[in-house]
Design a protein around this motif. Structure first.
Motif, mmCIF file in Angstrom:
data_model
loop_
_atom_site.group_PDB
_atom_site.id
_atom_site.type_symbol
_atom_site.label_atom_id
_atom_site.label_comp_id
_atom_site.label_asym_id
_atom_site.label_seq_id
_atom_site.Cartn_x
_atom_site.Cartn_y
_atom_site.Cartn_z
ATOM 1 N N ILE A 52 -5.013 4.984 15.296
ATOM 2 C CA ILE A 52 -6.437 5.169 15.012
ATOM 3 C C ILE A 52 -6.825 4.265 13.842
ATOM 4 C CG2 ILE A 52 -8.171 6.838 14.226
ATOM 5 C CD1 ILE A 52 -6.282 9.048 15.432
ATOM 6 N N ASP A 53 -8.016 3.672 13.896
ATOM 7 C CA ASP A 53 -8.507 2.857 12.789
ATOM 8 C C ASP A 53 -8.522 3.675 11.505
ATOM 9 O OD1 ASP A 53 -8.850 0.533 14.135
ATOM 10 O OD2 ASP A 53 -11.038 0.690 14.316
ATOM 11 N N ALA A 54 -7.845 3.211 10.482
ATOM 12 C CA ALA A 54 -7.764 3.907 9.194
ATOM 13 C C ALA A 54 -8.517 3.080 8.164
ATOM 14 C CB ALA A 54 -6.299 4.079 8.795
ATOM 15 N N LEU A 55 -9.643 3.609 7.696
ATOM 16 C CA LEU A 55 -10.537 2.837 6.839
ATOM 17 C C LEU A 55 -10.593 3.454 5.453
ATOM 18 C CD1 LEU A 55 -13.465 2.558 9.431
ATOM 19 C CD2 LEU A 55 -11.554 0.967 9.107
ATOM 20 N N LEU A 56 -10.646 2.592 4.447
ATOM 21 C CA LEU A 56 -10.762 3.050 3.064
ATOM 22 C C LEU A 56 -12.138 2.680 2.534
ATOM 23 C CD1 LEU A 56 -9.600 4.048 0.326
ATOM 24 C CD2 LEU A 56 -8.828 1.691 -0.049
ATOM 25 N N LEU A 57 -12.831 3.669 1.972
ATOM 26 C CA LEU A 57 -14.071 3.393 1.243
ATOM 27 C C LEU A 57 -13.911 4.084 -0.112
ATOM 28 C CD1 LEU A 57 -16.863 1.992 1.688
ATOM 29 C CD2 LEU A 57 -17.781 4.296 2.001
ATOM 30 N N ASP A 58 -13.481 3.304 -1.084
ATOM 31 C CA ASP A 58 -13.100 3.839 -2.396
ATOM 32 C C ASP A 58 -14.352 4.177 -3.195
ATOM 33 O OD1 ASP A 58 -12.137 4.298 -4.935
ATOM 34 O OD2 ASP A 58 -10.639 2.700 -4.830
ATOM 35 N N HIS A 59 -14.513 5.464 -3.508
ATOM 36 C CA HIS A 59 -15.753 5.862 -4.203
ATOM 37 C C HIS A 59 -15.830 5.287 -5.615
ATOM 38 C CE1 HIS A 59 -12.904 8.992 -5.461
ATOM 39 N NE2 HIS A 59 -13.614 9.044 -6.562
ATOM 40 N N THR A 60 -14.667 4.926 -6.193
ATOM 41 C CA THR A 60 -14.703 4.372 -7.559
ATOM 42 C C THR A 60 -15.288 2.963 -7.579
ATOM 43 O OG1 THR A 60 -12.471 3.438 -7.450
ATOM 44 C CG2 THR A 60 -12.665 5.722 -8.203
ATOM 45 N N GLN A 61 -15.426 2.352 -6.401
ATOM 46 C CA GLN A 61 -15.992 1.006 -6.313
ATOM 47 C C GLN A 61 -17.508 1.028 -6.104
ATOM 48 O OE1 GLN A 61 -13.806 -1.655 -6.779
ATOM 49 N NE2 GLN A 61 -12.435 0.064 -7.193
ATOM 50 N N HIS A 62 -18.100 2.217 -6.224
ATOM 51 C CA HIS A 62 -19.548 2.336 -6.014
ATOM 52 C C HIS A 62 -20.202 2.896 -7.258
ATOM 53 C CE1 HIS A 62 -19.461 1.421 -1.671
ATOM 54 N NE2 HIS A 62 -18.209 1.806 -1.827
ATOM 55 N N GLU A 63 -21.420 2.424 -7.527
ATOM 56 C CA GLU A 63 -22.074 2.723 -8.802
ATOM 57 C C GLU A 63 -22.593 4.141 -8.907
ATOM 58 O OE1 GLU A 63 -25.147 0.016 -9.868
ATOM 59 O OE2 GLU A 63 -23.719 -1.466 -10.647
#
Ligand code: GAR
Length: 210
Positions: A52-63
């Motif tokens: 399965i596609d495993a995606l990272l969206l790191d919340h520390t990289q958002h303002e």
């Protein structure tokens, strides 16, 4: 087949239960992506192991929370999902984000809601001297852990139990009720109405089904 996106932040044992139930054909759906807000978690590895596609969206990289939720919404919507499943996703979501997925986003919470919203639920149940604890699957609404209930499962609290042991016992039940709720949704048996949750057109009791 319904398209399912799972959001998580950790070990992904609930994800695993859902993977197993989709692979066995019990759930008429396919997990098209797993998204984590934390890098390096076991849940991402479980997704990759299942192809399965495993995606990272790191919340520390958002303002801001709004910026993160906007990016998350864009990423989810690329997948054109029918159902969004929060499986140990340890982020508070903005009301705009939640409203966008109203009626098609589930959460699992480790307590018998409406008791013990928020964190440290097992410890709070033990400290309160409760005789039982459990878990709840519910539709997500802007009120934190406050959406209409779909399923609950209870476990007795033994006199000498530890937080860890109780957490494990509750998780065993989580792995029963989460796939069942997703199975119902994917079979188009479950809907969120203005008046509450219906299963096969019949309203579920507000206290959840055991
Ligand atoms: C589960 O026990 C779930 O109930 C809880 O996180 C754990 C994730 O475990 N969720 C919350 O506390 C939500 N506020 P998992 O990553 O092994 O599925």
């Amino acid at each position: 087949q319904k398209r399912i996106v799972v959001l998580l932040s950790g070990s992904g044992s609930n994800l695993q239960a859902l993977i197993d139930a989709t692979q066995s054909g019990r759930i008429n759906g396919r997990i098209v992506a797993v998204i984590s807000n934390k890098p390096g978690v076991r849940g991402l590895e479980r997704a990759r192991d299942a192809g399965i596609d495993a995606l990272l969206l790191d919340h520390t990289q958002h303002e801001s929370r709004e910026a993160f939720d906007g990016a998350l919404q864009a990423l989810i919507d690329q997948q054109e999902p029918d159902l969004i499943v929060l499986a140990g996703f340890m982020r508070i979501l903005t009301a705009d984000f939640v409203r966008h997925y109203l009626g098609r986003m589930f959460n699992i919470h480790p307590s018998l809601l409406p008791k013990y919203k928020g964190l440290h639920t097992h410890q709070r149940a033990i400290e309160a001297g409760d005789s039982e604890h459990g878990c709840t699957v519910h539709f997500v609404t802007p009120e934190l852990d406050g959406g209409p209930l779909i399923l609950q499962a209870a476990v007795p609290i033994a006199a000498d139990t530890s937080i860890e042991s109780l957490q494990q016992q509750v998780q065993v039940r989580e792995h029963d009720i989460y796939p069942l709720a997703v199975e119902w949704f994917c079979a188009e048996r479950l809907t969120l109405e203005a008046t509450g949750v219906t299963l096969d057109g019949i309203q579920l009791p507000a206290s959840g089904q055991r």
